[in-house]
Design a protein around this motif. Structure first.
Motif, PDB file in Angstrom:
ATOM      1  N   ASN A 248      -6.663  -3.194   8.357  1.00 33.59           N
ATOM      2  CA  ASN A 248      -6.416  -2.267   9.476  1.00 33.59           C
ATOM      3  C   ASN A 248      -4.973  -2.340   9.946  1.00 33.59           C
ATOM      4  N   ARG A 249      -4.386  -3.545   9.907  1.00 32.68           N
ATOM      5  CA  ARG A 249      -2.993  -3.684  10.350  1.00 32.68           C
ATOM      6  C   ARG A 249      -2.034  -2.963   9.407  1.00 32.68           C
ATOM      7  N   ILE A 250      -2.321  -3.054   8.120  1.00 33.98           N
ATOM      8  CA  ILE A 250      -1.361  -2.526   7.150  1.00 33.98           C
ATOM      9  C   ILE A 250      -1.326  -1.005   7.139  1.00 33.98           C
ATOM     10  N   ARG A 251      -2.405  -0.382   7.535  1.00 33.80           N
ATOM     11  CA  ARG A 251      -2.428   1.078   7.476  1.00 33.80           C
ATOM     12  C   ARG A 251      -1.501   1.706   8.513  1.00 33.80           C
ATOM     13  N   ASP A 252      -1.015   0.911   9.453  1.00 35.61           N
ATOM     14  CA  ASP A 252      -0.094   1.441  10.474  1.00 35.61           C
ATOM     15  C   ASP A 252       1.374   1.150  10.151  1.00 35.61           C
ATOM     16  N   ILE A 253       1.634   0.479   9.021  1.00 35.84           N
ATOM     17  CA  ILE A 253       3.013   0.106   8.698  1.00 35.84           C
ATOM     18  C   ILE A 253       3.700   1.228   7.928  1.00 35.84           C
ATOM     19  N   GLU A 254       4.823   1.641   8.440  1.00 33.10           N
ATOM     20  CA  GLU A 254       5.625   2.651   7.754  1.00 33.10           C
ATOM     21  C   GLU A 254       6.834   1.963   7.131  1.00 33.10           C
ATOM     22  N   GLY A 255       7.036   2.179   5.843  1.00 30.87           N
ATOM     23  CA  GLY A 255       8.123   1.516   5.137  1.00 30.87           C
ATOM     24  C   GLY A 255       7.624   0.347   4.303  1.00 30.87           C
ATOM     25  N   ASP A 256       8.535  -0.393   3.723  1.00 23.74           N
ATOM     26  CA  ASP A 256       8.201  -1.459   2.780  1.00 23.74           C
ATOM     27  C   ASP A 256       7.400  -2.578   3.452  1.00 23.74           C
ATOM     28  N   VAL A 257       6.598  -3.279   2.616  1.00 24.48           N
ATOM     29  CA  VAL A 257       5.725  -4.315   3.164  1.00 24.48           C
ATOM     30  C   VAL A 257       5.466  -5.393   2.113  1.00 24.48           C
ATOM     31  N   PHE A 258       5.246  -6.625   2.582  1.00 24.24           N
ATOM     32  CA  PHE A 258       4.816  -7.738   1.737  1.00 24.24           C
ATOM     33  C   PHE A 258       3.360  -8.056   2.077  1.00 24.24           C
ATOM     34  N   ILE A 259       2.555  -8.361   1.048  1.00 26.76           N
ATOM     35  CA  ILE A 259       1.138  -8.668   1.251  1.00 26.76           C
ATOM     36  C   ILE A 259       0.820  -9.984   0.548  1.00 26.76           C
ATOM     37  N   ARG A 260       0.394 -10.999   1.329  1.00 25.67           N
ATOM     38  CA  ARG A 260      -0.010 -12.294   0.758  1.00 25.67           C
ATOM     39  C   ARG A 260      -1.449 -12.566   1.174  1.00 25.67           C
ATOM     40  N   ILE A 261      -2.362 -12.289   0.262  1.00 24.21           N
ATOM     41  CA  ILE A 261      -3.792 -12.444   0.513  1.00 24.21           C
ATOM     42  C   ILE A 261      -4.421 -13.075  -0.722  1.00 24.21           C
ATOM     43  N   PRO A 262      -5.391 -13.993  -0.565  1.00 19.69           N
ATOM     44  CA  PRO A 262      -6.018 -14.634  -1.729  1.00 19.69           C
ATOM     45  C   PRO A 262      -6.667 -13.639  -2.682  1.00 19.69           C
ATOM     46  N   THR A 263      -6.860 -14.060  -3.937  1.00 16.88           N
ATOM     47  CA  THR A 263      -7.485 -13.213  -4.944  1.00 16.88           C
ATOM     48  C   THR A 263      -8.899 -12.826  -4.503  1.00 16.88           C
ATOM     49  N   GLY A 264      -9.255 -11.595  -4.816  1.00 19.36           N
ATOM     50  CA  GLY A 264     -10.606 -11.119  -4.544  1.00 19.36           C
ATOM     51  C   GLY A 264     -10.910 -10.818  -3.095  1.00 19.36           C
ATOM     52  N   LYS A 265      -9.890 -10.669  -2.236  1.00 20.39           N
ATOM     53  CA  LYS A 265     -10.125 -10.467  -0.806  1.00 20.39           C
ATOM     54  C   LYS A 265      -9.653  -9.101  -0.285  1.00 20.39           C
ATOM     55  N   GLY A 266      -9.350  -8.160  -1.197  1.00 27.12           N
ATOM     56  CA  GLY A 266      -9.072  -6.803  -0.730  1.00 27.12           C
ATOM     57  C   GLY A 266      -7.617  -6.394  -0.647  1.00 27.12           C
ATOM     58  N   LYS A 267      -6.740  -7.045  -1.431  1.00 31.87           N
ATOM     59  CA  LYS A 267      -5.322  -6.656  -1.427  1.00 31.87           C
ATOM     60  C   LYS A 267      -5.131  -5.225  -1.914  1.00 31.87           C
TER      61      LYS A 267
END
Length: 732
Positions: A248-267
């Motif tokens: 939900n947080r990421i859908r509001d980000i405009e512009g470049d982004v980094f995502i660090r989430i464990p495998t199999g958790k919805g990246k």
């Protein structure tokens, strides 16, 4: 003109199946060009500014390019080919179009972009293009009255289709010796860097217009409603789903982004929600490290976006052929649109975009389509320093051209994030602290060779466990497999590494995936190709020591979803060859980490993994190495592009060998080559479609096959090969 020639010229056809006049085909091409003006509005504005002209003038130049690209078909050779099915097309029509487009548009800063695009719209541009025809005279090759009548209508058609007056005077075409015109058009020594981007727009606009006018397909440039489509697909698989907080947080980000989430958790779903916010009528490009992961992601994206998804990698033709058949019009169209990133969504290996930087085949289309796109780099941690530096350079260039980026990793070392921020600026890191306490594995370091684990592996198999055994080299995996076969006399064991032909490799991948769901035991003996390739969830892991991020990826193939509580993972001492593969420093640090009393024999949480990765890759040391590699790459690119006049497509001939050696997307400790085992030659010779030979290709280190390559038979190597072990060695 003879009576027969007059008859040939009575109706100028551009296409034969179905018959289509040059006016009809050009009219369709112009219709797509006008759509291209909307699709690439931001690109056109940017390139116009680079070129120092107005956007309207640039559009008129593009219009003339498309309008005149096929005027060379108003030749007696081509009309003979169309009307009486003469197999020979004679002089290439793209070359015969050259005098007309050259006369219709003045140069831009001394460069004839329109002429260059037209003469190369069926063959990539390079320095000697049409040099074999330099003594040819243009005079006497045309249905001259018809060609000139069509030529003179350019200003009229321009005003009819755009509502604006054509801004240039039409000069009389020069129909002398080809050499004179080719010399003027190819006068490109020491052109400025901006030439590359300007030229690529002309090529891209012409390809879109010509290809789509010829394809007769329902084409969409961009896909919309990304979030809605994603949610619908997720609900279909799991009706009780809900978006996680980080999604939900990421859908509001405009512009470049980094995502660090464990495998199999919805990246992946999180990245698609980000795309929904950042696509802005552009394209979605999803980049992965391997062909296998690209194939899997392609199928996953198709469940969300349907037929709007393309796939691009070294053997993507196999995947496309499985859906549309070899050699069909659907196959040809899908293959072309996929390889040039023209589909609304493209899933590709990172190499396809990186090689465009080196002017590889179709570089113009790929880079233009990547501009102003939303680009997802999945498994961004997976690359060595060389490829990472190449990615940084690519991101820097595409950032200037309006692209937006999402970088994803389960580990995401700090040095990598900081290196990327040096290019794109400081951007938010999306992570989920709730996962920091998540524990799925307990690691045990055993300071003996992995061969000592054979009886333990056998016991796990007999208990019904699906067991992964991962070695760091192909030779070691073959040896381990052979020893395990002696104690497990069953078909429930398989060897999987990189030295199988594509057909056998895919069969093995399917078997490894399917056996993950069965109730009985199974053993997969593999190399590191399994790390980011197969989406599997096995029960047990035995592995040689490797750098921590590699071990994390290996552990991610076991108890992936955490349904088995905490699973024991057994790590054994590495072979000597491991140090050559991963580097002395990396292996030394990995060895220190796994023997740490706080680690060995303990449960490993996701929070601990972040700390371990930082120990594996000390930030200052890695940034220094990355900066050095960036400098080397920029020097190599500068040298290559200057020698290619910025705009030539890299050729495969021997005289281009020095430049080709610079054009690589991966740093190879051992040079590799694609070959076909000679034993399959008879089988391949019987294929109805030669393109199907791709099923038999395998990439191997050159030192394995150097002594048994057949110089008179391109691709073939006389090697010992079988479906169980793959390529073993040369026969003699």
């Amino acid at each position: 003109m003879t009576v027969r020639e007059t008859s040939l010229c009575s109706e100028i056809l551009a296409k034969s199946k179905p018959e289509e006049t040059i006016e009809e085909h050009t009219g369709k091409a112009i219709s797509f060009l006008l759509k291209y003006f909307d699709w690439h509005e931001r690109n056109i504005s940017r390139v116009a500014e680079l070129a120092g002209v107005s956007a309207e003038e640039l559009k008129s130049r593009l219009f003339a390019t498309v309008y005149l690209h096929d005027i060379g078909k108003a030749s007696m050779d081509f009309q003979r080919h169309i009307h009486i099915r003469d197999k020979s097309k004679g002089t290439p029509h793209a070359l015969l179009s050259l005098p007309f487009i050259y006369a219709a548009v003045p140069p831009l800063d001394g460069i004839h972009y329109e002429s260059l695009a037209v003469m190369s719209h069926h063959r990539p541009f390079y320095d000697n293009l049409y040099s074999d025809r330099s003594d040819m005279e243009f005079e006497g090759r045309y249905c001259v009255e018809e060609a000139k009548r069509f030529y003179r209508k350019l200003p009229i058609i321009h005003e009819e289709r755009t509502g604006k007056e054509y801004p240039f005077s039409l000069n009389e075409p020069e129909l002398g010796i080809a050499r004179d015109l080719l010399k003027r058009v190819k006068d490109l020594y020491r052109v400025p860097p901006k030439t590359r981007e300007i030229f690529s727009l002309f090529v891209s606009a012409l390809h879109y217009s010509d290809w789509l006018a010829s394809a007769n397909i329902d084409y969409k440039y961009s896909g919309g409603n990304i979030a809605e489509r994603t949610e619908r697909a997720v609900k279909k698989a799991n009706r009780s789903f809900r978006w996680y907080d980080f999604q939900n947080r990421i859908r509001d980000i405009e512009g470049d982004v980094f995502i660090r989430i464990p495998t199999g958790k919805g990246k992946t779903e999180a990245a698609l929600l980000w795309v929904d916010r950042n696509l802005n009528s552009g394209k979605l490009i999803y980049l992965l490290p391997t062909r296998v992961t690209s194939n899997a992601m392609y199928l996953r994206m198709k469940r969300i976006f349907g037929d709007m998804v393309g796939i691009s990698h070294g053997t993507a033709a196999l995947r496309i052929a499985e859906e549309s058949g070899w050699g069909t019009e659907e196959y040809k169209s899908k293959k072309l649109l996929s390889s040039t990133f023209m589909e609304p969504v493209t899933v590709a290996t990172i190499d396809q975009l990186l090689l465009a930087s080196f002017n590889w085949y179709h570089w113009e289309d790929i880079e233009q389509n990547a501009a102003f796109s939303a680009v997802i780099f999945d498994e961004i941690h997976s690359y060595d320093t060389y490829t990472t530096a190449l990615i940084l350079n690519l991101v820097s260039e595409l950032k200037e051209r309006g692209a937006k980026f999402a970088f994803m990793s389960a580990t995401f070392p700090d040095y990598l994030k900081e290196g990327l921020e040096g290019v794109i600026g400081e951007r938010p890191l999306i992570q989920e602290e709730n996962y920091d306490k998540l524990s799925r594995h307990r690691i045990h370091f055993i300071d003996t060779p992995i061969e000592n684990a054979i009886q333990s592996i056998r016991r796990d198999y007999e208990r019904g466990k699906k067991t992964l055994v991962i070695l760091n080299t192909v030779e070691k995996s073959m040896k381990m497999y052979k020893e395990l076969k002696e104690v497990i006399r069953s078909d429930d064991i398989i060897l999987y590494h990189s030295r199988f032909i594509e057909r056998d490799r895919r069969e093995k991948e399917d078997k490894i995936i399917k056996h993950a769901e069965l109730s009985r035991g199974f053993i997969a003996v593999t190399t590191q190709v399994v790390e980011v390739s197969l989406d599997i969830d096995y029960d047990a892991l035995y592995t040689e020591l490797a750098p921590i991020d590699a071990l994390v990826q290996r552990m991610g193939r076991v108890n992936r979803r955490g349904k088995r509580g905490v699973v024991d993972v057994f790590i054994y001492e590495p072979s000597e060859e491991s140090f050559k593969i991963y580097g002395e420093g990396n292996m030394r640090r990995a060895n220190e980490i796994v023997q740490d009393q706080e680690i060995n024999g303990k449960e490993i949480t996701e929070g601990m993994i972040k700390t371990l990765v930082e120990r594996q890759y000390p930030k200052e040391e890695m940034l220094k190495e990355l900066k050095k590699e960036m400098g080397n790459i920029q020097d190599s690119l500068r040298y290559l592009r200057v020698n290619l006049w910025r705009i030539q497509t890299l050729q495969l001939s021997d005289e281009w060998n020095t430049l080709r050696k610079l054009a690589k997307s991966r740093e190879e400790r051992f040079p590799t080559i694609e070959v076909i085992p000679l034993d399959f030659k008879e089988e391949i010779d019987k294929l109805s479609n030669p393109a199907e030979a791709i099923r038999y290709i395998v990439r191997v280190p050159l030192y394995i096959v150097d002594k048994c390559l057949l110089k008179e038979e391109r691709w073939y190597a006389d090697v010992n090969y079988n479906k169980e072990y793959g390529i073993i060695n040369c026969k003699s």
